[in-house]
Motif scaffolding. Sequence first.
Motif, mmCIF file in Angstrom:
data_model
loop_
_atom_site.group_PDB
_atom_site.id
_atom_site.type_symbol
_atom_site.label_atom_id
_atom_site.label_comp_id
_atom_site.label_asym_id
_atom_site.label_seq_id
_atom_site.Cartn_x
_atom_site.Cartn_y
_atom_site.Cartn_z
ATOM 1 N N ALA A 60 0.847 -1.292 0.026
ATOM 2 C CA ALA A 60 0.108 -0.051 0.194
ATOM 3 C C ALA A 60 0.860 1.272 -0.079
ATOM 4 O O ALA A 60 1.936 1.381 0.650
ATOM 5 C CB ALA A 60 -1.053 -0.105 1.134
ATOM 6 N N PHE A 61 0.499 2.239 -0.596
ATOM 7 C CA PHE A 61 1.146 3.486 -0.643
ATOM 8 C C PHE A 61 0.094 4.684 0.336
ATOM 9 O O PHE A 61 -0.883 5.250 -0.197
ATOM 10 C CB PHE A 61 1.058 3.931 -2.066
ATOM 11 N N ALA A 78 -9.328 1.584 3.065
ATOM 12 C CA ALA A 78 -10.470 1.817 1.994
ATOM 13 C C ALA A 78 -9.876 2.927 0.926
ATOM 14 O O ALA A 78 -10.313 2.567 -0.332
ATOM 15 C CB ALA A 78 -11.698 2.321 2.723
ATOM 16 N N PHE A 79 -9.010 3.611 0.912
ATOM 17 C CA PHE A 79 -8.718 4.753 -0.023
ATOM 18 C C PHE A 79 -7.244 4.647 -0.605
ATOM 19 O O PHE A 79 -6.836 5.126 -1.423
ATOM 20 C CB PHE A 79 -8.972 5.938 0.290
ATOM 21 N N SER A 80 -6.381 3.900 0.362
ATOM 22 C CA SER A 80 -4.897 4.061 -0.108
ATOM 23 C C SER A 80 -4.611 3.073 -1.280
ATOM 24 O O SER A 80 -5.030 2.095 -1.160
ATOM 25 C CB SER A 80 -3.905 3.504 0.913
ATOM 26 N N PRO A 81 -4.106 3.639 -2.434
ATOM 27 C CA PRO A 81 -3.726 2.781 -3.558
ATOM 28 C C PRO A 81 -2.849 1.714 -2.984
ATOM 29 O O PRO A 81 -1.715 1.722 -2.219
ATOM 30 C CB PRO A 81 -2.984 3.494 -4.578
ATOM 31 N N PHE A 82 -3.111 0.491 -3.678
ATOM 32 C CA PHE A 82 -2.168 -0.703 -3.324
ATOM 33 C C PHE A 82 -2.308 -1.851 -4.422
ATOM 34 O O PHE A 82 -2.872 -1.833 -5.353
ATOM 35 C CB PHE A 82 -2.899 -1.375 -2.087
ATOM 36 N N ALA A 83 -1.302 -2.593 -4.386
ATOM 37 C CA ALA A 83 -1.060 -3.844 -5.134
ATOM 38 C C ALA A 83 -0.980 -5.009 -4.242
ATOM 39 O O ALA A 83 -0.619 -4.798 -3.197
ATOM 40 C CB ALA A 83 -0.159 -3.440 -6.424
ATOM 41 N N TYR A 101 4.522 9.434 -0.532
ATOM 42 C CA TYR A 101 4.070 8.059 0.002
ATOM 43 C C TYR A 101 5.156 7.572 0.958
ATOM 44 O O TYR A 101 6.180 7.526 0.540
ATOM 45 C CB TYR A 101 3.460 7.200 -0.876
ATOM 46 N N VAL A 102 4.622 6.720 1.658
ATOM 47 C CA VAL A 102 5.248 5.697 2.778
ATOM 48 C C VAL A 102 4.798 4.349 2.346
ATOM 49 O O VAL A 102 3.418 4.229 2.139
ATOM 50 C CB VAL A 102 5.026 6.059 4.012
ATOM 51 N N ILE A 103 5.435 3.477 1.895
ATOM 52 C CA ILE A 103 5.044 2.238 1.672
ATOM 53 C C ILE A 103 4.887 1.199 2.719
ATOM 54 O O ILE A 103 5.727 1.096 3.415
ATOM 55 C CB ILE A 103 6.090 1.447 0.528
ATOM 56 N N VAL A 104 3.496 0.597 2.859
ATOM 57 C CA VAL A 104 3.209 -0.112 3.861
ATOM 58 C C VAL A 104 2.918 -1.519 3.431
ATOM 59 O O VAL A 104 2.107 -1.603 2.414
ATOM 60 C CB VAL A 104 1.994 0.290 4.621
#
Length: 144
Positions: A60-61, A78-83, A101-104
């Motif tokens: 997630a970004f 619900a809203f963070s862009p992710f792959a 962004y921070v990558i989680v």
Amino acid sequence: MRTIIVLCLLLSLTACTTAQPTPTPTDELIIPTPVSGQAVVYGRVLSSITGQPIYRVRVAFAEVIRNGETAIFVDDAAFSPFAETDTDGRFVLPDLPPKEYVIVIGDPFGLNDVVRNPDGLPKVWNIEAGQQLDIGEVRVNIGV
């Protein structure tokens, strides 16, 4: 007629219970061209515990929000862009809005870790429109 109905029922049950093949990575990761005003980010996630690729994990970004010198990041499930990573730990996130962004990596409600700088602080990625960013291999403190 009864035989046909029983045969159709058996065929439908077989179709529903047939094992699906496990997705495997292709030899070459396909990186799309960014759409106007967006970016594409891709990379690979490895466990710092085992050194192995992490399969089917959320990348997630989380947007960085700044207030003067103070900054926070928000991973909104619900809203963070992710792959999601493939069997080799690789991911591609197309259509990422340009922001910081921070990558989680991991479950937003459970076990997760943040990609960090060598000093231990979360790494902030400045994503720009039109960018195809390869973040390379990132290691997180999550087992396989």
